[in-house]
Design an enzyme around this catalytic site. Structure first.
Site, PDB file in Angstrom:
ATOM      1  N   LYS A 185      34.405  82.923  67.538  1.00 13.18           N
ATOM      2  CA  LYS A 185      34.020  83.040  66.209  1.00 13.18           C
ATOM      3  C   LYS A 185      34.211  84.304  65.702  1.00 13.18           C
ATOM      4  O   LYS A 185      34.142  85.465  66.443  1.00 13.18           O
ATOM      5  CB  LYS A 185      32.549  82.747  65.972  1.00 13.18           C
ATOM      6  N   THR A 201      33.545  82.812  58.810  1.00 16.35           N
ATOM      7  CA  THR A 201      32.416  82.235  58.186  1.00 16.35           C
ATOM      8  C   THR A 201      32.828  82.576  56.721  1.00 16.35           C
ATOM      9  O   THR A 201      34.005  82.862  56.335  1.00 16.35           O
ATOM     10  CB  THR A 201      31.556  83.140  58.615  1.00 16.35           C
ATOM     11  N   HIS A 243      24.044  85.654  73.583  1.00 16.77           N
ATOM     12  CA  HIS A 243      23.507  86.613  72.668  1.00 16.77           C
ATOM     13  C   HIS A 243      21.626  86.033  72.469  1.00 16.77           C
ATOM     14  O   HIS A 243      21.454  84.956  72.892  1.00 16.77           O
ATOM     15  CB  HIS A 243      23.863  86.746  71.398  1.00 16.77           C
ATOM     16  N   GLU A 285      29.654  86.029  67.628  1.00 14.65           N
ATOM     17  CA  GLU A 285      30.695  86.488  66.892  1.00 14.65           C
ATOM     18  C   GLU A 285      31.435  87.700  67.862  1.00 14.65           C
ATOM     19  O   GLU A 285      30.748  88.649  68.404  1.00 14.65           O
ATOM     20  CB  GLU A 285      30.292  86.824  65.698  1.00 14.65           C
ATOM     21  N   ARG A 342      23.151  75.024  58.217  1.00 16.52           N
ATOM     22  CA  ARG A 342      22.704  74.181  59.318  1.00 16.52           C
ATOM     23  C   ARG A 342      21.974  72.919  58.911  1.00 16.52           C
ATOM     24  O   ARG A 342      21.118  72.762  57.855  1.00 16.52           O
ATOM     25  CB  ARG A 342      22.152  75.120  60.475  1.00 16.52           C
ATOM     26  N   GLU A 385      33.060  77.703  58.326  1.00 15.16           N
ATOM     27  CA  GLU A 385      31.515  77.452  58.358  1.00 15.16           C
ATOM     28  C   GLU A 385      30.969  78.324  57.172  1.00 15.16           C
ATOM     29  O   GLU A 385      31.625  79.251  56.664  1.00 15.16           O
ATOM     30  CB  GLU A 385      30.547  77.316  59.533  1.00 15.16           C
ATOM     31  N   ASP A 435      18.200  83.403  61.260  1.00 11.99           N
ATOM     32  CA  ASP A 435      17.428  83.216  62.548  1.00 11.99           C
ATOM     33  C   ASP A 435      15.934  83.072  62.342  1.00 11.99           C
ATOM     34  O   ASP A 435      15.469  83.824  61.834  1.00 11.99           O
ATOM     35  CB  ASP A 435      17.639  84.616  63.507  1.00 11.99           C
ATOM     36  N   ALA A 468      28.230  80.688  55.547  1.00 12.07           N
ATOM     37  CA  ALA A 468      27.546  82.075  56.115  1.00 12.07           C
ATOM     38  C   ALA A 468      26.092  81.749  55.778  1.00 12.07           C
ATOM     39  O   ALA A 468      25.224  82.166  56.638  1.00 12.07           O
ATOM     40  CB  ALA A 468      28.188  83.181  55.535  1.00 12.07           C
ATOM     41  N   LEU A 469      25.698  81.331  54.660  1.00  8.90           N
ATOM     42  CA  LEU A 469      24.190  81.220  54.420  1.00  8.90           C
ATOM     43  C   LEU A 469      24.094  79.595  53.879  1.00  8.90           C
ATOM     44  O   LEU A 469      25.150  79.100  53.508  1.00  8.90           O
ATOM     45  CB  LEU A 469      24.198  82.121  53.084  1.00  8.90           C
ATOM     46  N   ASP A 477      23.751  75.371  70.183  1.00  3.78           N
ATOM     47  CA  ASP A 477      23.779  76.639  70.739  1.00  3.78           C
ATOM     48  C   ASP A 477      23.334  76.180  71.975  1.00  3.78           C
ATOM     49  O   ASP A 477      22.307  75.518  72.317  1.00  3.78           O
ATOM     50  CB  ASP A 477      22.909  77.732  70.198  1.00  3.78           C
TER      51      ASP A 477
END
Length: 551
Positions: free
Chosen positions: A360, A407, A157, A250, A480, A445, A165, A447-448, A117
């Site tokens: 995305k 996602t 964002h 997104e 991640r 990717e 996050d 999502a969780l 990011d």
């Protein structure tokens, strides 16, 4: 331009509703005349595998056949998304030594690169057009030194307020100060809640930001990125530039934000009650002779079920009326116009660079089996049975030759709450099929956070679905990088996942062998507003429900 787009869309608004074969490196090359000779002494990139580039290509077709029916299309790049806090809020690269160790572990595991990011709230924090790229230049150099490629996200964002996050990185302070005197620059719910994750698309073309529009701010940021990262672009370190188009990066409205009090599987809330979007809706309905139409006031609250609301309920729900159809088209089309304008600016900023744009789309799988698809509707995806709400998005991305990033690749239906009528498997199949039919590349990717073989198997299955057309995803990014992933047991499983993404082959540093031909970016195709009306649902590709087991 904005008004002309909406006017030209009035007609649409009122319209009807691989088998992988384990071969040694030398064996693959000797068996296939399309490949050059190559040699290998190690899969560890500290001792580089010497891959020779293909001797020729055959008219950009899917023709790189391997022995036993496998193809180069079976090789899919595997990226890992970096930690959110890799650059601190005061614009400093954090823990360089620790980060380098993690990156080298990824490189040794065969990972192709990392996704990062690039936060607007950090780079332009000091004031309008006062950019400081120094920390990101240091980060990019470190990634390059570790023999990894890079996907950069233009993150317009806020970080914080969404699933996963772990830190808070707000929008630039000088933008937030403008919002103190004019809170309508933020998305707003019916109850008046202001969401500060992302600027409302209602200000896209308004000069409220020291003489600039929101679109101009995003454009200037991307142009400055290109100017300051020219050497990394020329070295082809960057393979993707993903353009942030909304909350969490997104293309959607912030309909299910934690700041709103949302809890899964709530339907979310429409986010169009700031004065700028209200004025836009009033302008549009007046032009078609329905000045009496107002924005919905019967769509419930964010944690309701569809049947709790007058708008989304199965019997005589407002969504199924002429008014409801018009509102949902307006709500979704405004979102697509927003994405289209920013992608157009991104294309101009990076024209001529050997890099691909990406965008995305969120995987909103809850209430997918409900008649109204309520959670998708509040997010801006007008998707119903017989109406493919994702098709206009794909047509828009096709105009810019952009890659779709989707996602929830890891999710299975039986793992979800049955009361929420979830269908992540069907959703993924719909979105991927629609994208491929519009001839755009698809990446994806999870999502969780995932660490086990079942989730990895599902991701591989979605990356290489067994369909008659032999379609394949462009690549997969793992979300991640974290300390838990690098624990031995988890990392051993992850390395197996990466190798399966590479079709049990050694790491390949040449994107061409993945069927990834990155040419200098060309200008976007001309705008055709009629694409908005092309939403006819079509029969989806039949996927064989057979998954590769990650041992």
């Amino acid at each position: 331009m904005e008004k002309s787009l909406m006017c030209s869309a009035q007609g649409a608004l009122m319209g009807s509703r691989v088998t992988t074969t384990k071969l040694g490196l030398q064996e693959r090359c000797s068996l296939n005349p399309w490949w050059g000779s190559c040699s290998s002494t190690s899969t560890n990139r500290s001792v580089q595998t010497e891959w020779k580039k293909p001797l020729m290509f055959k008219n950009n077709q899917h023709v790189f056949k391997l022995h036993g029916g496998a193809t180069c299309m079976a090789l899919k790049p595997a990226f890992a998304q970096s930690e959110l806090e890799v650059i601190s809020n005061n614009n400093v690269l954090r823990d360089r030594e620790g980060l380098e160790k993690k990156l080298r572990e990824l490189s040794t595991a065969g990972v192709d690169g990392v996704m990062v990011d690039v936060w607007w709230g950090i780079v332009e924090s000091k004031g309008p057009q006062q950019y400081d790229w120094s920390a990101y230049r240091a980060l990019f150099q470190l990634v390059q030194d570790c023999n990894l490629k890079l996907q950069a996200i233009m993150s317009f964002h806020q970080c914080g307020g969404n699933v996963g996050d772990s830190v808070v990185i707000p929008l630039p302070q000088w933008v937030l100060e403008i919002g103190e005197s004019d809170p309508d620059i933020f998305y707003t719910s019916l109850s008046g809640h202001r969401n500060k994750e992302y600027l409302t698309l209602g200000v896209d073309n308004l000069r409220l930001f020291y003489g600039r529009t929101a679109i101009e701010m995003y454009s200037d940021y991307m142009k400055s990125f290109r100017e300051n990262m020219e050497d990394f672009l020329e070295s082809e370190l960057l393979v993707h530039i993903e353009v942030g188009l909304g909350p969490a990066g997104e293309l959607r409205y912030p309909s299910y934000s934690y700041s709103l009090g949302w809890k899964y599987p709530g339907i979310g809330e429409f986010q169009c009650y700031d004065k700028y979007l209200q004025a836009d809706f009033e302008y549009c309905v007046e032009r078609i002779g329905h000045a009496e139409w107002k924005l919905p006031d019967n769509a419930g609250r964010c944690n309701d079920n569809p049947e709790d609301t007058e708008f989304f309920r199965y019997n005589n729900g407002t969504f199924n009326t002429i008014y409801g159809d018009y509102f949902l088209k307006w709500y979704s089309y405004r979102l697509i116009f927003h994405g289209d304008k920013i992608m157009d600016e991104a294309n101009k900023a990076f024209e001529g660079c050997k890099v691909k744009l990406a965008a995305k789309v969120a995987g909103i799988h809850w209430w997918y089996k409900a008649e109204s698809h309520a959670a998708e509707l509040t997010a801006g995806y007008y998707n119903l049975y017989g109406r493919d709400g994702y098709r206009p998005i794909m047509k828009m991305l096709s105009r810019h030759n952009a890659v779709l990033n989707f996602t929830c690749l890891e999710m299975r239906n039986h793992e979800q709450d049955p009361k929420a009528l979830c269908a992540p498997e069907e959703l993924v199949r719909q979105v991927l099929t629609t994208a491929w039919r519009e001839k755009i590349e698809v990446a994806g990717e999870n999502a969780l956070p995932v660490f086990g073989p079942n989730a990895y198997s599902r991701m591989i299955r979605n990356a290489r679905p067994k369909v008659i057309t032999k379609r394949r995803m462009y690549g997969v990014t793992y979300l991640r990088l974290c300390d838990k992933l690098l624990q031995k047991e988890n990392f051993d499983i992850f390395k197996t996942f990466v190798r399966k993404m590479h079709a049990d082959m050694d790491h390949c540093p040449h994107p061409e062998l993945y069927y990834h031909y990155t040419l200098p970016m060309e200008a976007s195709k001309p705008l055709d507003p009629q694409y908005l009306g092309d939403t006819k649902g079509e029969e989806l590709d039949e996927w064989i429900d057979e998954e590769p087991f990650v041992e």
